[in-house]
Scaffold this motif. Structure first.
Motif, PDB file in Angstrom:
ATOM      1  N   LEU A 273      14.835  24.978  34.919  1.00 54.44           N
ATOM      2  CA  LEU A 273      14.690  24.693  33.487  1.00 54.44           C
ATOM      3  C   LEU A 273      15.424  23.394  33.127  1.00 54.44           C
TER       4      LEU A 273
ATOM      5  N   LYS B  82      13.765  34.548  45.646  1.00 51.32           N
ATOM      6  CA  LYS B  82      13.613  33.362  46.497  1.00 51.32           C
ATOM      7  C   LYS B  82      13.378  33.722  47.967  1.00 51.32           C
TER       8      LYS B  82
ATOM      9  N   GLU C 256       7.099  32.373  42.319  1.00 49.68           N
ATOM     10  CA  GLU C 256       7.700  31.073  42.001  1.00 49.68           C
ATOM     11  C   GLU C 256       6.926  30.444  40.851  1.00 49.68           C
TER      12      GLU C 256
END
Ligand code: ADP
Length: 508
Positions: A34, A323, A396
């Motif tokens: 972000l 992840k 993702e």
């Protein structure tokens, strides 16, 4: 001709002033992707000629980095927060106006913006980001002494989700756009918090902020913004499924006419192997042979065996199930027995993963180097030094490291999901023949599929070097600059102004 140009100009004037609200923006505060977006998209929009202003909480490090600052509002009252609020203004990179919302007691804390030193959410996160949203709303509704008023408020992730909800009841509001960077983080709190924040009672409604008896900040953005985006096209369809919709898939389907995915760009001024100040040897697609010096330097720096023939895999990121950190841990044994394979890893997150990786590195220092923590400069050196980059994310939304890897001639090995699927072209025999492959794509998200993809990479790596160089050069030549995405956002701002969403709580 003249008339249509004039029409376009008039339209763009109506959607020219953008207030970009986020809880982090590089370089002022960063915990993840972000921040990369909020630090570079506003600049790209500014360069397209839009009047963009970034608004962030005034964290101590942000204040320090933005000096000189001046106080544009010295005392503002916002509903639900007893204390005073100040707004400070500065300029980023000499061109982008930034407002910092200074709320003593809420944002003047050192460290992570969301987590306390023990790694738990700050207990008053709801109060902190609700107050931030209230300030954005006050600016949007011209309720402050500021003379600049946005045509569009662009909100990002749950921390800004209340803004579209609080604006929707006002007929004279600006347009709103809400970008989902990661739907897994929703800003959920109990009903008591809803009451304490003095939110309008009508928002306690399952068409509004209520989510299974909880207050959901992110629903405010999804249900009320004029336009909703995700950070890659594939992720915008994946969140419509129960697997990645987290119970919000029904609402997202309802918003489908106004939902789209715009791929993130990357900032090539910060991520360019031709000029990167953090790396040992600069190189380009034309001088790819100079990349090898970066591998040697990193092997030396981290105590790995200095071996030009070793196949060095890199990984950078949060060490969390999303992840696929566990998948990397599961392939470590195979890697150790592989043909001169090495792994360098940088990240922090779940303690069990941190420990497993640190121990593996301690036991096998010639082959595995693990650095727990956050280190921007080392991240650049890993991108430049590695031969291939691992991104086995289970999901993702966009992913940035695969884009950096492509630019650095470090073919990514990725799970086929979200932005990874949108940006990496698999080195299948067809694509190798067509000469357009850029990396290795695998599915499902299992350690055996990851290992199989790593072996495919190894096979190509051990062939005469032209094969690998071709793959690396293809990646380096891809264009993931912000320019293209910024044009797409500009188009959506215009649509949001022209075709606003009627307040969903008012029955026609
Ligand atoms: P997410 O936002 O889900 O964490 P992204 O791939 O979108 O993942 O963005 C992560 C950003 O943070 C990238 O710029 C990445 O390089 C950076 N990053 C993540 N962990 C670290 C770390 N330990 N050290 C340096 N940079 C990191």
């Amino acid at each position: 001709m003249g008339t249509s140009n004039q029409f376009l100009e008039e339209n763009s004037v109506r959607s020219n002033k953008i207030l970009f609200a986020a809880s982090e923006a590089q370089p002022l505060m960063k915990t993840g992707g972000l921040a990369d977006v909020a630090g570079s998209l506003p600049l790209a929009l500014h360069q397209l000629g839009l009047d963009v202003r970034l608004i962030l909480p005034a964290y101590p490090t942000s204040v320090e980095q933005l000096i000189p600052l001046h106080t544009v509002i010295s005392s503002l009252k916002v509903p639900g927060w007893g204390g005073q609020v100040r707004i400070l203004a500065g300029t980023l990179h000499g061109e982008l106006p930034v407002y910092l919302v200074d709320i003593p007691g809420l944002f003047d804390r050192i460290g992570n913006p969301y987590l306390d030193p023990q790694g738990h959410n700050w207990r008053d996160n709801a109060d902190r980001f609700a107050a931030f949203c209230r300030v954005v709303v006050a600016m949007a509704l011209k309720q402050t002494p500021l003379e600049w008023h946005p045509d569009v408020v662009h909100c990002n992730d749950w921390q800004t989700g209340l803004v579209p909800a609080l604006l929707s009841a006002h007929w004279d509001r600006p347009a709103t756009l809400f970008t989902i960077h990661n739907l897994a983080y929703q800003g959920l709190f109990d009903r008591g918090t809803f009451q304490r924040l003095r939110l309008p009672p009508e928002l306690w409604n399952h068409h509004a902020l209520e989510f299974h008896q909880q207050l959901s900040f992110i629903k405010g953005g999804i249900a009320f913004a004029d336009r909703v985006t995700t950070v890659s096209p594939t992720y915008s369809s994946e969140i419509l499924t129960p697997e990645l919709g987290y119970g919000l898939e029904g609402l997202l389907r309802h918003r489908l006419p106004h939902l789209s995915g715009i791929l993130n760009g990357i900032d090539y001024r910060q991520w360019d192997p031709r000029s990167d100040p953090h790396i040992a040897s600069h190189y380009s697609a034309e001088t790819l042979h100079l990349k090898a010096a970066n591998k040697q330097a990193l092997q030396q720096e981290l105590g790995l065996a200095v071996d030009p023939e070793a196949l060095l895999f890199g990984h950078i990121g949060r060490l969390v199930p999303q992840k696929g950190s566990d998948l990397i841990i599961e392939i470590l044994d195979a890697l150790l027995h592989g043909d001169r394979m090495q792994l360098v890893l940088l990240g922090s997150g779940d303690e069990q993963y941190e420990q497993a990786l640190s121990q593996a590195a301690l036991r096998n220092p010639q082959q595995i180097a693990s650095r727990i923590g956050y280190d921007e400069a080392l991240a650049h050196r890993i991108e430049a030094a590695s031969d291939a980059f691992l991104m086995p994310s289970r999901f993702e939304p966009c992913g940035l490291n695969q884009l950096y890897s492509l630019r650095y001639g470090t073919p990514p090995i990725v799970h086929r999901t979200g932005g990874l699927a949108d940006t990496v072209i698999n080195a299948s025999s067809d694509h190798i023949l067509a000469a357009d492959a850029t990396g290795f794509v695998f599915e499902p998200a299992t350690s055996s599929a990851l290992w199989e993809a790593m072996q495919r990479a190894e096979t190509l790596f051990r062939r005469p070097s032209v094969w690998w160089e071709h793959l690396a050069r293809n990646g380096m030549q891809q264009d993931f600059s912000w320019q293209r995405s910024a044009v797409a956002y500009r188009e959506l701002y215009l649509q949001a102004v022209d075709d606003p969403l009627p307040n969903p709580l008012v029955k026609p």
